[in-house]
Design an enzyme around this catalytic site. Structure first.
Site, PDB file in Angstrom:
ATOM      1  N   GLU A  55       2.251  20.504  10.906  1.00 56.15           N
ATOM      2  CA  GLU A  55       3.137  19.493  11.454  1.00 56.15           C
ATOM      3  C   GLU A  55       4.600  19.782  11.131  1.00 56.15           C
ATOM      4  OE1 GLU A  55       3.517  14.608  11.386  1.00 56.15           O
ATOM      5  OE2 GLU A  55       2.839  15.654   9.582  1.00 56.15           O
ATOM      6  N   GLU A  87      -3.318   8.747   4.949  1.00 52.80           N
ATOM      7  CA  GLU A  87      -3.042   9.149   6.338  1.00 52.80           C
ATOM      8  C   GLU A  87      -1.901  10.136   6.255  1.00 52.80           C
ATOM      9  OE1 GLU A  87      -1.049   9.815   9.289  1.00 52.80           O
ATOM     10  OE2 GLU A  87      -0.392   7.731   9.219  1.00 52.80           O
ATOM     11  N   CYS A 104       3.685   9.769  13.040  1.00 53.75           N
ATOM     12  CA  CYS A 104       2.561  10.615  12.668  1.00 53.75           C
ATOM     13  C   CYS A 104       1.721  11.004  13.871  1.00 53.75           C
ATOM     14  CB  CYS A 104       1.705   9.938  11.605  1.00 53.75           C
ATOM     15  SG  CYS A 104       1.334   8.223  11.956  1.00 53.75           S
ATOM     16  N   GLY A 158       0.307  13.430  -0.456  1.00 53.38           N
ATOM     17  CA  GLY A 158      -0.982  12.762  -0.382  1.00 53.38           C
ATOM     18  C   GLY A 158      -2.077  13.541  -1.071  1.00 53.38           C
ATOM     19  N   LYS A 179       3.904   0.467  -4.417  1.00 56.47           N
ATOM     20  CA  LYS A 179       4.966   1.380  -4.852  1.00 56.47           C
ATOM     21  C   LYS A 179       5.934   1.483  -3.686  1.00 56.47           C
ATOM     22  CE  LYS A 179       7.100   4.949  -6.827  1.00 56.47           C
ATOM     23  NZ  LYS A 179       8.104   5.204  -5.745  1.00 56.47           N
TER      24      LYS A 179
END
Length: 501
Positions: free
Chosen positions: A386, A260, A297, A241, A179
């Site tokens: 984050e 992740e 990340c 996610g 995707k």
């Protein structure tokens, strides 16, 4: 030349509905909008391809991976041109990332020619054992089936169309349906053209790889819920996610979701190291924190240190180093807006004090520094979330015991870092059992940005850093995500997989 179409089972397929790319600079291009019907067609083709592709020898699969790398390099100038336009990343960064992409393809090609990743085991028959004989048992790792991969916004090459998830799945013997990320559809298409050329040159089944561009949320949902898909690789936000993870778990046949999802990657500056080289650590942190507009990340967003004069000197040095960094273009308008929202969330936290305030708007990012006491940090879990961008938060603790309390309070992280000297060893020994339970990679006297693609790497960690703490999305061990052990009892050699020989 861009077609603006999807690559599905060897065919370039378009449709009437299109979306326009949103480049940081340069021309916009139209691309076909993916639909659940495109996804179904790609997944059907992947299932058809699986028996033939998984039966290819390791030598043939290695040659295929190497050919993909060659085809990507042959399109290097074209990839750099459109990649810089779509993402705003500098040419040097894109060229380095392209090198990492081809390097990991070649690394996986070399790795699968070895034997250890197959984990072959053999317990020979014991026909005379009492009170019952033991059968002959052979075990080997086998590919699981078609894999879905979601392209990442912050790595248009190394974590997207032909990135680590795709490369490792192909190495394992699994067809892939990607995707594509709508932030860099042109870059994704050119890489897909390279994979398509390699499929043709190496005589691989056409359904070995497909790329579906754009589309709404229903396209991603259709992909993870398709019954032919046996696992998913994802790099992106926690919210996105987690939604896909829940869909995978809710399927009639639940499948693994290897997501992740990022982390704050805290650094612990121990007293002797802070006193001896606090200024140097501050400068290094500033470079890591603002690298690529903080869009990594592994961006080290938190620095934990014991309050006092050395902490004051560190803050002063960090402010000076970060102040020298100018505005940087972020990957998308949406990421830039999310960064500003994260900045506001931190700034409004109880007890948070501003160290460096700047101004950023549109698609630009400028760095921010804040500080807070350890007790205020512990009482506000939002400060541990984050912020995707060049924002740093300095946590001043009262003593070593509070530093350990901060460590114990952490959620799962991709990385944790210790800055230490010899005199810090006792405190470091107290922190290590905590940190190794919190992170997939623990560093000493370094900075976590820069993830080596090697055998010993782990890029993953306890939730929410990733959805599977036993896996890595970087390094040769990432191939094992797409394998499962199969035992063969009293099986004639002629019926064993060819990799057993």
């Amino acid at each position: 030349m861009l077609t603006g179409k999807h690559l599905i089972a060897g065919d370039w397929i378009g449709n009437d509905q299109t979306f326009a790319s949103s480049p940081a600079h340069g021309p916009s291009h139209p691309f076909s909008v993916g639909t659940p019907a495109h996804v179904a067609r790609a997944c059907d083709a992947a299932e058809v391809a699986f028996p033939a592709y998984s039966a290819k020898s390791r030598k043939d699969r290695a040659a295929f991976l190497n050919r993909i790398a060659d085809e990507i390099e042959a399109r290097g100038a074209e990839i750099t041109e459109i990649g810089t336009q779509e993402t705003g990343l500098p040419a040097a960064r894109l060229e380095g990332e392209r090198g990492r992409t081809t390097m990991q393809l070649r690394l996986f090609a070399t790795h699968i020619l070895k034997d250890d990743w197959l984990d072959r085991r053999h317990d020979a028959a014991l026909p005379d054992r009492q009170p019952a004989p033991r059968p002959d048992l052979k075990l080997i790792q086998r590919p699981i089936g078609p894999v879905a991969v979601f392209g990442a916004s912050n790595f248009p090459l190394a974590f997207s169309t032909a990135g680590g998830d795709t490369a490792s799945a192909l190495a394992a013997g699994c067809p892939v349906v990607v995707k594509g990320h709508s932030a860099h559809p042109g870059t994704g298409e050119i890489v897909a053209q390279a994979i398509h050329a390699a499929i043709q040159a190496c005589d691989m089944p056409p359904g070995t790889f497909s790329l579906v561009q754009g589309g709404k949320r229903d396209v991603g949902e259709a992909l993870v819920q398709n019954p032919h898909i046996k696992a998913v690789g994802f790099t992106g936000s926690l919210a996105g996610g987690r939604a896909l993870f829940n869909l995978c778990a809710a399927r009639p046949e639940p499948i693994p979701f290897f997501g992740e999802l990022g982390s704050v990657n805290p650094m612990f500056l121990l007293p002797a190291a802070l006193a001896a080289r606090g200024e140097a650590i501050a400068k290094g942190w500033a470079g890591s924190l603002t690298l690529g507009a903080g869009q990594f990340c592994t961006n080290p967003g938190i620095a934990v240190l014991i309050d006092g004069p050395e902490a004051d000197a560190f803050v002063t040095a960090a402010k000076a180093a970060v102040s020298a960094v100018g505005p940087q273009t972020m990957l998308t308008d949406g990421i830039a807006e999310a960064y500003r929202q994260g900045r506001d969330r931190v700034a409004q936290g109880a007890g948070v004090r501003s160290v460096l305030t700047t101004t950023c708007d549109l698609r630009n990012a400028t760095p921010y520094l804040f500080e807070v006491s350890g007790q205020d940090w512990l009482s506000n879990h939002a400060l541990a979330e984050e912020v995707f961008g060049p924002l740093g938060l300095i946590v001043r603790v009262r003593h070593a015991a509070e530093m350990q309390e901060i460590a114990r309070s952490l959620q799962g992280q991709l990385t944790c870092t210790l800055h230490l000297d010899a005199a810090d060893m006792e405190l470091a020994k107290a922190l290590m059992p905590v940190l190794e339970r919190k992170a997939g990679r623990v560093l000493a006297n370094g900075f976590p940005t820069g993830v080596e693609v090697v055998d010993a790497q782990v890029h993953g960690g306890p939730y929410p850093a990733s959805t599977n703490f036993g896996a890595t999305s970087v390094g040769t061990m990432s191939i094992r995500r797409w394998l499962r052990p199969v035992a063969y009892q009293n099986m004639p050699d002629a019926l064993l997989p060819q990799d057993w020989a």
